[in-house]
Every structure is written in C-alpha cells, then in structure tokens.
Design an enzyme around this catalytic site. Structure first.
Site, PDB file in Angstrom:
ATOM      1  N   GLN A   1      22.631  10.554 -12.434  1.00 15.91           N
ATOM      2  CA  GLN A   1      22.768   9.490 -13.438  1.00 15.91           C
ATOM      3  C   GLN A   1      22.993   8.155 -12.729  1.00 15.91           C
ATOM      4  OE1 GLN A   1      25.529  11.001 -16.850  1.00 15.91           O
ATOM      5  NE2 GLN A   1      25.959  12.221 -15.035  1.00 15.91           N
ATOM      6  N   ASN A   2      23.147   8.221 -11.398  1.00 21.49           N
ATOM      7  CA  ASN A   2      23.471   6.997 -10.665  1.00 21.49           C
ATOM      8  C   ASN A   2      22.220   6.161 -10.428  1.00 21.49           C
ATOM      9  OD1 ASN A   2      25.998   8.039 -10.599  1.00 21.49           O
ATOM     10  ND2 ASN A   2      25.903   8.739  -8.470  1.00 21.49           N
TER      11      ASN A   2
ATOM     12  N   ASP B   1      22.265   3.779  -7.981  1.00 17.56           N
ATOM     13  CA  ASP B   1      22.219   3.422  -6.558  1.00 17.56           C
ATOM     14  C   ASP B   1      21.245   4.374  -5.848  1.00 17.56           C
ATOM     15  OD1 ASP B   1      23.541   5.842  -5.405  1.00 17.56           O
ATOM     16  OD2 ASP B   1      25.317   5.113  -6.465  1.00 17.56           O
TER      17      ASP B   1
ATOM     18  N   HIS C   1      18.682   7.946 -15.116  1.00 21.55           N
ATOM     19  CA  HIS C   1      19.088   6.687 -15.749  1.00 21.55           C
ATOM     20  C   HIS C   1      18.460   5.461 -15.066  1.00 21.55           C
ATOM     21  CE1 HIS C   1      22.957   8.460 -17.812  1.00 21.55           C
ATOM     22  NE2 HIS C   1      21.835   8.850 -18.376  1.00 21.55           N
TER      23      HIS C   1
ATOM     24  N   CYS D   1       8.255  -3.532 -16.238  1.00 26.28           N
ATOM     25  CA  CYS D   1       7.684  -4.530 -17.147  1.00 26.28           C
ATOM     26  C   CYS D   1       7.940  -4.098 -18.583  1.00 26.28           C
ATOM     27  CB  CYS D   1       6.188  -4.689 -16.899  1.00 26.28           C
ATOM     28  SG  CYS D   1       5.436  -5.828 -18.094  1.00 26.28           S
TER      29      CYS D   1
ATOM     30  N   GLY E   1      31.190  14.785 -10.129  1.00 29.58           N
ATOM     31  CA  GLY E   1      31.621  13.399 -10.332  1.00 29.58           C
ATOM     32  C   GLY E   1      31.065  12.734 -11.566  1.00 29.58           C
TER      33      GLY E   1
ATOM     34  N   GLU F   1      39.160  15.639 -11.543  1.00 31.00           N
ATOM     35  CA  GLU F   1      39.924  16.250 -12.646  1.00 31.00           C
ATOM     36  C   GLU F   1      38.909  16.841 -13.620  1.00 31.00           C
ATOM     37  OE1 GLU F   1      41.844  12.693 -14.001  1.00 31.00           O
ATOM     38  OE2 GLU F   1      40.077  12.070 -15.134  1.00 31.00           O
TER      39      GLU F   1
END
Ligand code: OAD
Length: 231
Positions: free
Chosen positions: A88-89, A91, A106, A114, A172, A200
C-alpha cells in the site's frame, strides 16, 4: 510453504524514517485526508495536493530500504514457491531493497498520471500544477496515487494470487483501509495460513492465525530466516 502473498503498509518503512498515517503524530494528524487524498480535494486545491506529494517524494528519495525490505527481497530470491509483495506504500523502498514481484496497489510517488488519457510517466522530483501530459499534451498531470474513492490498482491479479496462496502475511498495516484490510479474510477463505507482523495487533488482528509483534526490522528478517530454514 508454497506460495506466499505479503501485504505491506506504512509500518515497514517507518524505521527508514518515513512517517506512517495513523500514528499520533502521523500524516493524518498533520493533514486532512479530504484535502490531500481525494479527487475532490485535488479539484478544489491542486497546488496543496501537488505540494503535499512533492514533500513526500523528497522524503522517500532521502530514505533507504531497511532490513525488513531487504529480507523480503531475499525471501523472493531464495524461496521455492512464488513470493508476491503487495504494498500500500507509495515509496519505492521495496524495489530499491531488491523486490521484483511487486504490486503498488495505491500507486507510486515516482509516477505521474494524466487525468485526461491515463498515460503514465516518471514523475519529476517537483511536480507542478497543470503540467502537460507527454502523450496527449493536456495540462492534466497528477500524482499517480490512488485516492480515497478511487479503485486500487491490479485488484484482479491480487485476488488471483491470494486464491493460490498457502500463506498470507500482513506487515505494518493498521487494517483500516479496504480493500486491503479484507485480504486476510479472503486468504483464510481460500485456505491459506495467515500471519500478522506489526508493533501491535491491527484493527483486523483477530482474523489472523498467528502474530509476530515487534519492530519490522527485527521481526521480518527473523521470520524470513525461519521460512527459508523450513524450506
Ligand atoms: P497506518 O499508518 O494506518 O498504519 C501503520 C501500521 O504500522 C500500524 O498498525 C503500526 O502499528 C505499524 N507500525 C508502525 N511502526 C512499525 C514498525 N517499526 N514495525 C512494524 N509495524 C509498525 O498505515 P497503513 O496501514 O499503511 O492510503 O495505511 C493504509 C493506507 O491508509 C495507506 O496506504 C494510505 C492511508 O490513507 C492512501 O493514501 C490511499
């Protein structure tokens, strides 16, 4: 262990210095989602949106892949079955860490899209509002990011890979954003074992068979070692 599908989220890049979204001081505490991550926000104030992603692009360019990104690349290279990373990152730390079988569901900061003809090209470090598309020349360049209300990329390929997976791992990600947060249920339905790796338990943590809790740079390399030892 057969085929492995790995979903990653902002937590895997956190130790590379890239802010997550939902931490107390994360990106969504500093910016309104509606302003910078929706088509309506872009239509209202394109300068704000382009500036936001220019900042994030600069931050990503300064960051380096960490031990967790590199461990996933090692898993892909050395594991017998297929390893697909669905991130989903936005970067590019997975590809710079060596992953090749990778889907950016994503979108990606280093890509421009465009809004007129859907052409894609390499984004300059600093995008400008009204930049022209090299294919159709419309002044309609936008960051190639999937905003809220838009359809994530390559969903068919992702669901096909999940249907063949023996193991599904989420690393993560907070489990708040669908369709990605629904992959664990889909994988379980398809008969895959499921594992969550996070600091967590996430919002969908109870749906996983197992969990490994701790920082990704420690948990992910340890888990990869374990999988490769088991063969
Ligand atoms: P979030 O910011 O919602 O969640 C980050 C997750 O990473 C949390 O569950 C943290 O517990 C975990 N985490 C933080 N540091 C960690 C570390 N060092 N090791 C392991 N886990 C760690 O980010 P995402 O779930 O990726 O979408 O967010 C999903 C989507 O929401 C994003 O792709 C973005 C956002 O709005 C768009 O912009 C379309």
């Amino acid at each position: 262990m057969g085929n492995i599908v790995i979903l990653t989220g902002a937590g895997i890049s956190a130790e590379s210095g890239i802010e997550t979204f939902r931490a107390e001081t994360g990106l969504w505490a500093q910016h309104r989602v509606e302003d910078v991550a929706t088509p309506e926000g872009f239509a209202r104030d394109p300068q704000l949106v382009v500036t936001f992603y220019n900042g994030r692009r600069a931050q990503a360019a300064d960051a380096q892949p960490n031990a967790a990104h590199k461990a996933l690349a090692r898993l892909e290279a050395e594991h017998q079955g297929e390893v697909l990373v669905v991130t989903q990152n936005v970067d590019d730390l997975h590809e710079r860490g060596g992953s090749r079988n990778l889907i950016h569901m994503h979108g990606a900061l280093n890509s421009a899209l465009c809004g007129q003809c859907d052409n894609r090209w390499e984004a300059p470090m600093q995008m400008h509002v009204g930049q022209t598309c090299p294919a159709c020349t419309a002044p309609a360049a936008r960051p190639d990011i999937v905003w809220f209300g838009e359809m994530p990329y390559q969903m068919e390929r992702i669901f096909e890979a999940i249907s063949r997976a023996d193991l599904f791992v989420a690393i993560g990600t907070s489990g708040n954003v669908y369709p990605a947060a629904g992959f664990v249920a889909e994988a379980a339905r398809a008969g895959a074992a499921t594992l969550e790796i996070n600091l967590e338990p996430s919002a969908v943590g109870s749906q996983f068979d197992d969990a490994l809790l701790g920082p990704a740079t420690q948990t992910v390399p340890a888990w990869v070692n374990d999988i490769l030892k088991r063969g």
